[in-house]
Structures are given as structure tokens and as C-alpha cells.
Design a protein around this motif. Structure first.
Motif, PDB file in Angstrom:
ATOM      1  N   ASN A   1     -14.627  48.506  16.076  1.00 13.77           N
ATOM      2  CA  ASN A   1     -14.534  48.714  17.529  1.00 13.77           C
ATOM      3  C   ASN A   1     -14.145  47.429  18.252  1.00 13.77           C
ATOM      4  OD1 ASN A   1     -15.528  51.477  17.408  1.00 13.77           O
ATOM      5  ND2 ASN A   1     -17.525  50.586  16.948  1.00 13.77           N
ATOM      6  N   VAL A   2     -13.470  46.533  17.556  1.00 12.83           N
ATOM      7  CA  VAL A   2     -13.193  45.213  18.120  1.00 12.83           C
ATOM      8  C   VAL A   2     -12.285  45.310  19.343  1.00 12.83           C
ATOM      9  CG1 VAL A   2     -12.167  42.958  17.655  1.00 12.83           C
ATOM     10  CG2 VAL A   2     -13.634  44.049  15.941  1.00 12.83           C
ATOM     11  N   GLY A   3     -11.277  46.192  19.294  1.00  8.56           N
ATOM     12  CA  GLY A   3     -10.404  46.346  20.450  1.00  8.56           C
ATOM     13  C   GLY A   3     -11.181  46.752  21.691  1.00  8.56           C
ATOM     14  N   MET A   4     -12.085  47.708  21.533  1.00 13.78           N
ATOM     15  CA  MET A   4     -12.910  48.154  22.658  1.00 13.78           C
ATOM     16  C   MET A   4     -13.812  47.028  23.144  1.00 13.78           C
ATOM     17  SD  MET A   4     -15.714  51.232  22.723  1.00 13.78           S
ATOM     18  CE  MET A   4     -16.783  50.391  21.560  1.00 13.78           C
ATOM     19  N   HIS A   5     -14.392  46.279  22.235  1.00 14.00           N
ATOM     20  CA  HIS A   5     -15.278  45.195  22.627  1.00 14.00           C
ATOM     21  C   HIS A   5     -14.514  44.127  23.424  1.00 14.00           C
ATOM     22  CE1 HIS A   5     -18.842  46.609  20.615  1.00 14.00           C
ATOM     23  NE2 HIS A   5     -18.235  46.681  19.451  1.00 14.00           N
ATOM     24  N   MET A   6     -13.297  43.839  23.024  1.00  9.29           N
ATOM     25  CA  MET A   6     -12.522  42.841  23.763  1.00  9.29           C
ATOM     26  C   MET A   6     -12.239  43.323  25.182  1.00  9.29           C
ATOM     27  SD  MET A   6      -9.910  41.086  21.001  1.00  9.29           S
ATOM     28  CE  MET A   6      -9.098  42.589  20.462  1.00  9.29           C
ATOM     29  N   ARG A   7     -11.965  44.617  25.323  1.00 10.88           N
ATOM     30  CA  ARG A   7     -11.724  45.147  26.671  1.00 10.88           C
ATOM     31  C   ARG A   7     -12.981  45.063  27.517  1.00 10.88           C
ATOM     32  NH1 ARG A   7      -8.876  48.734  23.386  1.00 10.88           N
ATOM     33  NH2 ARG A   7      -6.615  48.662  23.743  1.00 10.88           N
ATOM     34  N   ARG A   8     -14.113  45.429  26.954  1.00 13.24           N
ATOM     35  CA  ARG A   8     -15.364  45.375  27.702  1.00 13.24           C
ATOM     36  C   ARG A   8     -15.679  43.932  28.118  1.00 13.24           C
ATOM     37  NH1 ARG A   8     -14.564  50.103  28.226  1.00 13.24           N
ATOM     38  NH2 ARG A   8     -15.600  51.781  27.061  1.00 13.24           N
ATOM     39  N   LEU A   9     -15.221  42.994  27.320  1.00 12.47           N
ATOM     40  CA  LEU A   9     -15.438  41.595  27.648  1.00 12.47           C
ATOM     41  C   LEU A   9     -14.589  41.161  28.838  1.00 12.47           C
ATOM     42  CD1 LEU A   9     -17.111  39.206  26.560  1.00 12.47           C
ATOM     43  CD2 LEU A   9     -15.257  38.727  24.964  1.00 12.47           C
ATOM     44  N   GLY A  10     -13.575  41.964  29.136  1.00 10.54           N
ATOM     45  CA  GLY A  10     -12.704  41.637  30.265  1.00 10.54           C
ATOM     46  C   GLY A  10     -11.379  41.029  29.862  1.00 10.54           C
ATOM     47  N   LEU A  11     -11.041  41.067  28.580  1.00  8.11           N
ATOM     48  CA  LEU A  11      -9.785  40.507  28.095  1.00  8.11           C
ATOM     49  C   LEU A  11      -8.641  41.506  28.279  1.00  8.11           C
ATOM     50  CD1 LEU A  11     -11.258  38.943  24.850  1.00  8.11           C
ATOM     51  CD2 LEU A  11     -10.242  37.636  26.738  1.00  8.11           C
ATOM     52  N   ASP A  12      -7.439  40.987  28.353  1.00  3.37           N
ATOM     53  CA  ASP A  12      -6.218  41.788  28.482  1.00  3.37           C
ATOM     54  C   ASP A  12      -5.785  42.196  27.072  1.00  3.37           C
ATOM     55  OD1 ASP A  12      -3.734  42.866  28.904  1.00  3.37           O
ATOM     56  OD2 ASP A  12      -2.860  41.084  29.849  1.00  3.37           O
ATOM     57  N   VAL A  13      -5.979  43.480  26.723  1.00  2.00           N
ATOM     58  CA  VAL A  13      -5.767  43.940  25.345  1.00  2.00           C
ATOM     59  C   VAL A  13      -4.812  45.124  25.330  1.00  2.00           C
ATOM     60  CG1 VAL A  13      -6.879  44.803  23.238  1.00  2.00           C
ATOM     61  CG2 VAL A  13      -8.088  43.193  24.720  1.00  2.00           C
ATOM     62  N   THR A  14      -3.851  45.101  24.399  1.00  2.00           N
ATOM     63  CA  THR A  14      -2.911  46.199  24.176  1.00  2.00           C
ATOM     64  C   THR A  14      -2.988  46.610  22.715  1.00  2.00           C
ATOM     65  OG1 THR A  14      -1.398  45.361  25.874  1.00  2.00           O
ATOM     66  CG2 THR A  14      -0.493  46.924  24.271  1.00  2.00           C
ATOM     67  N   ASP A  15      -3.155  47.905  22.450  1.00  2.00           N
ATOM     68  CA  ASP A  15      -3.124  48.401  21.071  1.00  2.00           C
ATOM     69  C   ASP A  15      -1.675  48.523  20.608  1.00  2.00           C
ATOM     70  OD1 ASP A  15      -5.897  48.703  20.737  1.00  2.00           O
ATOM     71  OD2 ASP A  15      -5.862  50.597  21.833  1.00  2.00           O
ATOM     72  N   LEU A  16      -1.390  48.031  19.410  1.00  2.00           N
ATOM     73  CA  LEU A  16      -0.037  48.109  18.866  1.00  2.00           C
ATOM     74  C   LEU A  16       0.075  49.281  17.899  1.00  2.00           C
ATOM     75  CD1 LEU A  16       1.102  44.438  18.129  1.00  2.00           C
ATOM     76  CD2 LEU A  16       1.329  45.797  20.206  1.00  2.00           C
ATOM     77  N   GLY A  17       1.050  50.151  18.151  1.00  3.34           N
ATOM     78  CA  GLY A  17       1.346  51.247  17.246  1.00  3.34           C
ATOM     79  C   GLY A  17       2.451  50.869  16.286  1.00  3.34           C
ATOM     80  N   GLU A  18       2.882  51.847  15.498  1.00  2.76           N
ATOM     81  CA  GLU A  18       3.887  51.578  14.469  1.00  2.76           C
ATOM     82  C   GLU A  18       5.194  51.079  15.077  1.00  2.76           C
ATOM     83  OE1 GLU A  18       6.211  53.984  10.876  1.00  2.76           O
ATOM     84  OE2 GLU A  18       4.417  54.826  11.808  1.00  2.76           O
ATOM     85  N   ALA A  19       5.658  51.734  16.142  1.00  2.00           N
ATOM     86  CA  ALA A  19       6.918  51.324  16.757  1.00  2.00           C
ATOM     87  C   ALA A  19       6.819  49.907  17.315  1.00  2.00           C
ATOM     88  CB  ALA A  19       7.304  52.314  17.860  1.00  2.00           C
ATOM     89  N   ASP A  20       5.663  49.569  17.885  1.00  2.00           N
ATOM     90  CA  ASP A  20       5.482  48.225  18.433  1.00  2.00           C
ATOM     91  C   ASP A  20       5.602  47.166  17.338  1.00  2.00           C
ATOM     92  OD1 ASP A  20       4.821  49.223  21.075  1.00  2.00           O
ATOM     93  OD2 ASP A  20       2.878  49.790  20.231  1.00  2.00           O
ATOM     94  N   LEU A  21       5.010  47.461  16.176  1.00  2.00           N
ATOM     95  CA  LEU A  21       5.056  46.484  15.089  1.00  2.00           C
ATOM     96  C   LEU A  21       6.456  46.360  14.492  1.00  2.00           C
ATOM     97  CD1 LEU A  21       1.736  47.149  13.144  1.00  2.00           C
ATOM     98  CD2 LEU A  21       2.404  45.022  14.240  1.00  2.00           C
ATOM     99  N   ARG A  22       7.177  47.473  14.458  1.00  2.00           N
ATOM    100  CA  ARG A  22       8.497  47.454  13.818  1.00  2.00           C
ATOM    101  C   ARG A  22       9.562  46.858  14.724  1.00  2.00           C
ATOM    102  NH1 ARG A  22       8.309  50.076   9.062  1.00  2.00           N
ATOM    103  NH2 ARG A  22       6.718  51.694   8.746  1.00  2.00           N
ATOM    104  N   THR A  23       9.553  47.229  16.000  1.00  2.00           N
ATOM    105  CA  THR A  23      10.669  46.841  16.865  1.00  2.00           C
ATOM    106  C   THR A  23      10.238  46.263  18.208  1.00  2.00           C
ATOM    107  OG1 THR A  23      10.812  49.090  17.769  1.00  2.00           O
ATOM    108  CG2 THR A  23      12.155  48.601  15.823  1.00  2.00           C
TER     109      THR A  23
END
Length: 797
Positions: free
Chosen positions: A601-623
Motif C-alpha cells: 500500500n506504499v502508493g496510498m501511504h505516500m498520498r496520505r502523507l501529502g506527496l504528489d504521486v502518480t501510478d504508472l501503468g504499462e503504457a506509461d512505462l513503455r512510452t
């Protein structure tokens, strides 16, 4: 309740002929083998499949914990929820090889639970309670009366402490189970002393990527090799065992093995009444069949003749497959012969073979039902809660049985009323009392022949002059839970002590609470479709818990765990909001990309901390443009769970070289981790037992006190290492490029220091940091220091 497609799929994948063949394959043997282990997935599935399907033995898995302290490669379940998931997985694994399961531990609130990795068997027995685990094992021996006990692991240094404890307890319990003076309270349960005939140890090493047995395995006294494989599937028994292991999907189990050889080596350590020695067959010196039982000392000639004839009738039934009529006639005759033999036995003689004959009659009844019934299914419909009425639908087509009777098996205080009846269908209305207790999460046992859960059916019918009886489990077990389920989002929040107090909006789904229990100074108010939590102007550091109230008691949430490899299972948890107040600063300008595999749940925890977080999907990683981010965080196990991440290794290298900060959280060597495809070479230690610190309070020595990762924006001090849960870290790095700086040193008591828990290297204009600390678990436990460290680790390079 299954939908139509699921029911059709189940019928097609469990053909009547296969069910009948499996039922017949139980009949040749009267022996029981118990395999002991500490966690779901510890069982020796291939060996058990061979003993069950090649020899017809009854197989029992005695498991001490629910695996609630382990990891989860499938989803977010942790702790108690993971224990429920792994219990369901163990039952499915057992179902695939027709095994019983005897649970010795009953979840995280029971002293006998999975408290995390242990390097020490003595420590494990101390935490479980040595007397407690021995009593439960003795009770299992007396209940299942195994002829043979085989632990999966050796009690040797380098092995998991839980495994060592179970093997030690399994051996100690042998003499106690046979001693009438040991645990005399078992007599109140109808249990009598039992002497296990043989105790084997595996004559193979338990070493691998996780463990490192320091002592060689004992010499083999028996080399078991079975040629021909499983008659139904055509698979080798080791492959069939892997199909069973595949049910442990949360642990990533189940692999295809090309050309496996069904061979196992065992060491006979103890043999009751004789010295152990070499053997040709695991069944040596044991009454393996009814024919062998006929030679029981003191048995009357008539009883012996009846048992020999019963064995001949069973052999004839097996040979007659798939002719249902011939099978039915032979088995009905065999059952009558066994009953006649039993009646002719003196009580003193009956003590030894009696349980074997009772079991054989039950197995024959199950085979007779399969031979004479086309379909049999039952399901509950309607929500089960105190005060509710649910329906039970039963459909049975058994033209070969006369005087068919169906009797619901229900918890005490719950009654069923028949509301519809026709030749093949019955419907019951079941009233659940207002004071009924909720169904527990952790059933005490599993029986592949039925009778599981709090409710089911007992079916009887007449065939060739005798009454047969079977237990039928419904497609979905009856569960009693709260009438109203309440889910909240978010379930935790963070209040930064250095920031002005601000309200926290919480969305409720399901029931609508009328009042909240809140700590002094906190308040909750309704605003539009949200509940708004107002913290005090100066909230006290630590965790504050706010609880919504429904119908005068704390609210609960009900979540159905529905994975394709298990039967759906509900999990009831308290509904509450936890708010952590802490002194934490955030890095300036951090724009974070998170690549998760669904195991933390690290992504969620970073958001709760107030950090600017974006989840990367397959397309994001490839291109996608990785340069939009200052930091990329790779979640635990992600390289093994996301092929797109493996394919993006080159892009990640360039991201680092061009000034980005790559943060990788801990991975196992088997999680797709390629030491030569990280920004610089980094090898994860194996076996993991040598590369982990299991003491959560182990002292931490800072090697680079001036590192920006330990000083900015938060200065990490001794207080940040307080309150850690379960362990410090695991799968530490063992070998790495000199570019990596070692930031920390820590170790378990009496072990050398390890320096691979937190590494960071300057690479080009960027940085790669590898974190083998169990940071994700500490975040879930709301450990303040973990959040302060995380804020530092995600700073721009």
C-alpha cells in the motif's frame, strides 16, 4: 451462491466418472498418514498425492498457523485477512489431493499464530507455548489416529524457526499421545490414547533460496519410487502435487515440472515397539488393508473371514469400474461383511481396528452414493445475520437409493422448516436467532468428504438392505455476519504536526452511522455526502482511533475475498478511522511515480502523507515521459508481477543517468530480479534466512550519518526505529557494485552485522536507492519513523 456458468463449469470439471474413481481409490488401504507443518504451503503435496492416489491411504495435514504473518503476491490482504485467504487456499489445496486438514492455530488472536519469520525453534515454542502446541498435536494424533507421521522439515540450524518447532513438537507428542496420563481431559472429547507406529523424517535437505540447513539430512532408510503416475489425469504424482500447491497462489506456488520422477527418500527415526531400520515399502510392518486386519491377534475366525471377504469385494468393485451396478453390488456386500465382523469383535480387540472399520464404512458409503446418484447440490441464499431468515435449496437425483432422507445440519439454536418438497428438490426456511454469534473466520478442520462449516446436509438412503449415510457441503457455506456493513474511505489519515490543523473528509459506503466514538478534542460532523473529522488544534502525537456506531455497537465491514482459485470467503473487520499525528517534513519539488504490483500500500501511504504521486501503468512505462517525475518508486515483488516493468529496465536506467531517483523496495531473488539489469549490479542475498533481521527492535547503526537520505528533510534518529513491528527487513542485498553506499548496519542477536538493508548509489546525474527494510509493513502499522524515512527516500536525486 454460484451463478449458472460457474455451476456448469464445476460440473464439467468434476465429471461423475472422475468422482467415482476417486471415491473408489480410497478403499484399498486402512492406513492414515499425517504430514506436519507450520504454514499453509508447508505440506509435502507430491508425496501426499502419491500416498493417497497410488496407495489409497488417508492423508491428513496438521498445520500450526494460518500463515497470517506471511506475504501476499495476489492482493492487499495482510494479517488476519491474509490468514483467512490462506486458510481457504489450504482447504483448496487439500481438496485437490483429497486431504484432511487439522488446524492447530486459530488466527492472529491465538497464541499459536504466524508472528513472522523466526530463526529459532526455541523462541517459537516459547511464543506459541510449548505445552499448548503439544496438547493440540496430541489431540490431533488421538483424533485422526495416524499410523505414520512425517514432518516436512528438519529441526536443524538454518531452517525456519516455525518449521523447527513443529518438527520438534511432532516428535515429542508421539509418546504423550500414547500416555493415558497425558492430557486426560481429552477423554471428555471421546478421545483415547493412540500410539503412532512410525515417525519419519525427510531424508532431503530443506535448503533453498529461503533456508539454509546447516546439517545434512539423515540417511535414507526407505526410497519410495512409484511408476505409472495418476490413473485419472495421467500426471506424475509430483505434478499432481504441484496442482495442489498452485492453490497457494498468494505465495506464488505451483510450477510445471517436465519429466518428474515420483521418488522420495525418508528416514525412519522411530518405530513403536521395535528398532527402526531399512524398509522396502512405507507400509512395511503395518496393517495396510482389511485383509491384514483379519490377522489381528485375538480376532475370531468368523470376523477374520468376513474382513478377508470384504477386501475381495472391494477389489472386485475397483476392478468393475466404471460399471456402477457391479460396483454398487460389490461395495454393499463389502459393507455388510465389515459390519458383521465388527459386531463379532470383543471390545478389547475392537480398540485397534475399530476406527479403521468405521472409516472404511464411511468411505464405502461415499463411493456407493457416487455410484447411485447423478447430482447432489445444495446452496444457501439470502444474507445471514442475527434475526434474518435464509433459504436452503437442495437438489438430489439419486435413483439408486430408496427412502432417501435429507436432514439439514445447523448450529445449535438455529432451526430449519421445510417449505417445499418434491421428489428431487427440497427447500427449507432457516431462521437465525437475534442473539446468534457471527461465524468465525478460522474453521478448526477441513474434511474432503464433507461436514465442513457451520451448516450442511446429512443424507441417508437404503441400498441392498443397508442404510448409507453421507455429508454434503453446500456450494457456499452459511455465514452469519453483521446485518449492515460499513466501509470508509480513507481508513487512515495523517496529520502533520508542523502544518495547520485541517479537516479530514471521509466517505461512507453501506450503512449510515448515527454516532461516533472519538478521542477527547476530536469531533465528527456530517457535511453533504461526507463525514468530516475535525482534529484538535494541537493533536497529540501518535495514533487516534475514531469508531462509527451502528445499532448501538461498533460498526463492521464485510468484504468477500473472491479469487478464482478459492471458494469465496467473507472477512468481517472492525470499521474505524485511524489518524496518525507526527512530525514530518516533505521533500521540496518531489514528483513521484509509483509502480506497484498490488502487494503493498506504499502508493496510498505516500498520498496520505501529502506527496504528489502518480501510478504508472504499462503504457506509461513503455512510452510515457518518465522525465516528468523526480522519483520513481518500485513496489515490493513488482519485477516478478509486471512484465512491463522488466521490459522497461533500459528506460529506468536512462531515467537515473539523466538525473532521476529510482527507489526499489524489497524483492526476493525469484521476483524477476536480475542483478545485472539494475542501474548497477546488485545481488539479493540467498538463502534469505542469512540475509534478514527478524528482531523488530534490533539496534540500528547509522554508517553514513551525513547522507541526505538520513538527514533531509527529516533527521532520522534513534526514535525513528522505535515501535517497528514483526521484523526490520529481509532479502538484504549480499553483493553489489562499489558505487552503492551502505547507509545502515543491523543484525539479529549473536549474528554478524548486515549492511545491505539500505543502499544508495550516485549514477550519472541521478541516484538508485534499494530498500530491503520492511518499510511497507511499518507503514501499514502506522509506525511514525517509517513515514519520516519514506519522506526522505523519495526526495529528488
Amino acid at each position: 451462491m454460484l451463478d449458472d456458468h460457474s455451476r456448469l463449469a464445476r460440473a464439467v470439471h468434476q465429471p461423475a466418472l472422475v468422482r467415482l474413481h476417486r471415491a473408489l481409490s480410497r478403499l484399498p488401504s486402512v492406513l492414515t498418514v499425517m504430514n506436519t507443518g507450520a504454514h499453509p504451503d508447508d505440506e509435502a503435496n507430491g508425496l501426499l498425492a502419491a500416498l493417497r492416489f497410488a496407495y489409497g491411504m488417508r492423508i491428513v495435514v496438521a498445520c500450526s498457523t494460518r500463515g497470517e504473518g506471511g506475504q501476499n503476491a495476489l492482493g492487499p490482504e495482510r494479517g488476519g485477512a491474509l490468514g483467512v485467504l490462506r486458510t481457504a487456499e489450504m482447504e483448496e489445496a487439500a481438496r485437490r489431493i483429497d486431504a484432511d486438514v487439522a488446524w492447530l492455530g486459530h488466527g492472529p488472536d491465538d497464541p499459536v499464530h504466524d508472528f513472522g519469520f523466526s530463526k529459532n525453534g526455541d523462541d517459537t515454542l516459547l511464543r506459541w507455548g510449548k505445552e499448548r502446541i503439544l496438547e493440540r498435536l496430541v489431540r490431533a494424533y488421538r483424533q485422526y489416529r495416524p499410523d505414520i507421521v512425517i514432518p516436512t522439515f528438519l529441526d536443524v540450524p538454518g531452517q525456519h524457526g516455525h518449521h523447527r518447532a513443529m518438527t520438534r513438537a511432532a516428535e515429542t507428542a508421539l509418546a504423550l499421545a500414547a500416555d493415558p496420563a497425558a492430557f486426560p481431559e481429552h477423554a471428555e472429547l471421546g478421545l483415547t490414547p493412540w500410539q503412532v507406529s512410525k515417525f519419519y523424517l525427510p531424508a532431503w535437505s530443506g535448503a533453498g533460496y529461503a533456508y539454509d540447513d546447516e546439517v545434512p539430512p539423515p540417511p535414507a532408510t526407505l526410497n519410495m519410487q512409484i511408476v505409472g503416475g495418476d490413473a485419472v489425469t495421467g500426471l506424475a504424482y509430483k505434478q499432481l502435487g504441484e496442482w495442489s500447491r498452485a492453490a497457494h497462489a498468494s505465495q506464488g506456488m505451483g510450477v510445471w515440472r517436465d519429466d518428474p520422477v515420483d521418488q522420495w527418500s525418508l528416514h525412519l527415526k522411530l518405530r513403536a515397539g521395535a528398532s527402526p531400520g531399512p524398509e522396502h515399502d512405507i507400509r512395511d510392518h503395518l496393517p495396510a488393508s482389511l485383509r491384514d486386519l483379519a490377522g489381528t491377534p485375538g480376532l475370531m475366525d468368523a470376523a477374520g473371514s468376513a474382513l478377508r471377504e470384504a477386501q475381495a469385494r472391494i477389489d472386485a468393485a475397483i476392478a468393475a469400474f466404471p460399471d456402477r451396478k457391479l460396483i454398487g453390488g460389490s461395495l454393499a456386500h463389502a459393507a455388510l461383511l465389515i459390519e458383521d465382523a465388527r459386531k463379532g469383535m470383543d471390545r478389547s480387540i475392537l480398540n485397534q481396528p475399530g476406527h479403521r472399520l468405521d472409516r472404511k464404512l464411511r468411505e464405502i458409503d461415499a463411493a456407493l452414493f457416487e455410484a447411485n446418484a447423478n447430482t447432489a447440490r445444495a446452496f444457501f441464499h439470502g444474507a445471514g445475520y442475527p434475526g434474518a431468515q435464509v433459504g436452503l435449496e437442495v437438489s438430489i437425483d439419486a435413483p439408486g437409493l430408496a427412502n432417501l432422507s435429507v436432514e439439514p445440519r445447523l448450529p445449535e439454536g438455529i432451526e430449519a422448516k421445510e417449505v417445499f418438497h418434491e421428489p428431487r428438490r427440497v427447500r427449507y426456511a432457516i431462521a437465525i436467532p437475534e442473539k446468534a454469534s457471527y461465524t468465525g473466520h478460522y474453521p478448526p478442520a477441513f474434511d474432503p468428504m464433507g461436514g465442513n462449516g457451520p451448516a450442511g446436509l446429512h443424507i441417508t438412503g437404503d441400498l441392498d438392505g443397508r442404510r448409507i449415510e453421507i455429508d454434503l457441503d453446500p456450494e457456499k457455506l452459511l455465514t452469519i455476519g453483521p446485518q449492515q456493513s460499513l466501509s470508509l474511505d480513507p481508513v487512515f489519515a495523517i496529520v502533520r504536526a508542523d502544518a495547520p490543523a485541517s479537516s479530514i473528509r471521509v466517505q461512507a459506503a453501506g450503512a449510515n452511522p448515527t454516532v461516533w466514538q472519538v478521542p477527547q478534542g476530536w469531533s465528527v460532523r456530517r457535511q453533504d455526502n461526507y463525514w468530516v473529522i475535525d482534529p484538535p488544534q494541537q493533536a497529540k502525537a501518535g495514533v487516534s482511533t475514531l469508531v462509527p456506531i451502528l445499532d448501538g455497537r461498533p460498526a463492521s465491514s464485510v468484504r468477500i475475498m473472491a479469487y478464482p482459485h478459492i471458494q469465496p470467503v467473507p472477512f468481517i473487520a472492525p470499521t474505524e478511522v485511524k489518524i496518525l499525528t507526527l512530525d514530518v517534513a516533505l521533500p521540496n519539488g518531489a514528483r513521484i511515480a509509483y509502480v506497484g504490483g498490488g502487494s503493498d500500500n506504499v502508493g496510498m501511504h505516500m498520498r496520505r502523507l501529502g506527496l504528489d504521486v502518480t501510478d504508472l501503468g504499462e503504457a506509461d512505462l513503455r512510452t510515457g515521459s518518465l522525465s516528468d517525475f523526480t522519483t520513481i518508486v518500485i513496489g515490493i515483488f513488482a519485477f516478478g508481477l509486471r512484465r512491463d516493468l522488466q521490459d522497461a529496465a533500459g528506460r529506468l536506467h536512462r531515467f537515473v543517468e539523466e538525473g532521476g531517483h529510482l527507489v526499489t523496495l524489497y524483492h526476493r531473488p525469484t521476483d524477476g530480479w536480475d542483478p545485472d539489469r539494475t542501474p548497477r549490479r546488485l545481488v539479493i542475498g540467498s538463502p534469505s534466512l542469512r540475509w534478514r533481521v527478524t528482531d523488530p527492535s534490533a539496534p540500528v547503526t547509522v554508517l553514513k550519518p551525513d547522507s541526505p537520505l538520513l538527514t533531509s528533510p527529516n533527521r532520522i534518529d534513534a526514535g525513528d526505529w522505535h515501535g517497528w513491528d514483526k521484523e526490520r527487513g529481509l532479502y538484504f542485498a549480499a553483493d553489489y557494485d562499489p558505487a552503492y553506499e551502505e547507509l545502515l548496519s543491523l543484525n539479529d542477536p549473536d549474528e554478524p552485522p548486515l549492511r545491505g538493508s539500505l543502499l544508495s548509489a550516485r549514477i550519472g546525474r541521478g541516484r538508485h536507492t534499494h530498500v530491503a527494510l520492511v518499510l511497507h509493513h511499518q507503514l501499514d502499522k502506522l509506525v511514525p519513523g517509517a513515514f519520516r524515512l519514506l519522506a526522505n527516500l523519495v526526495q529528488p536525486a
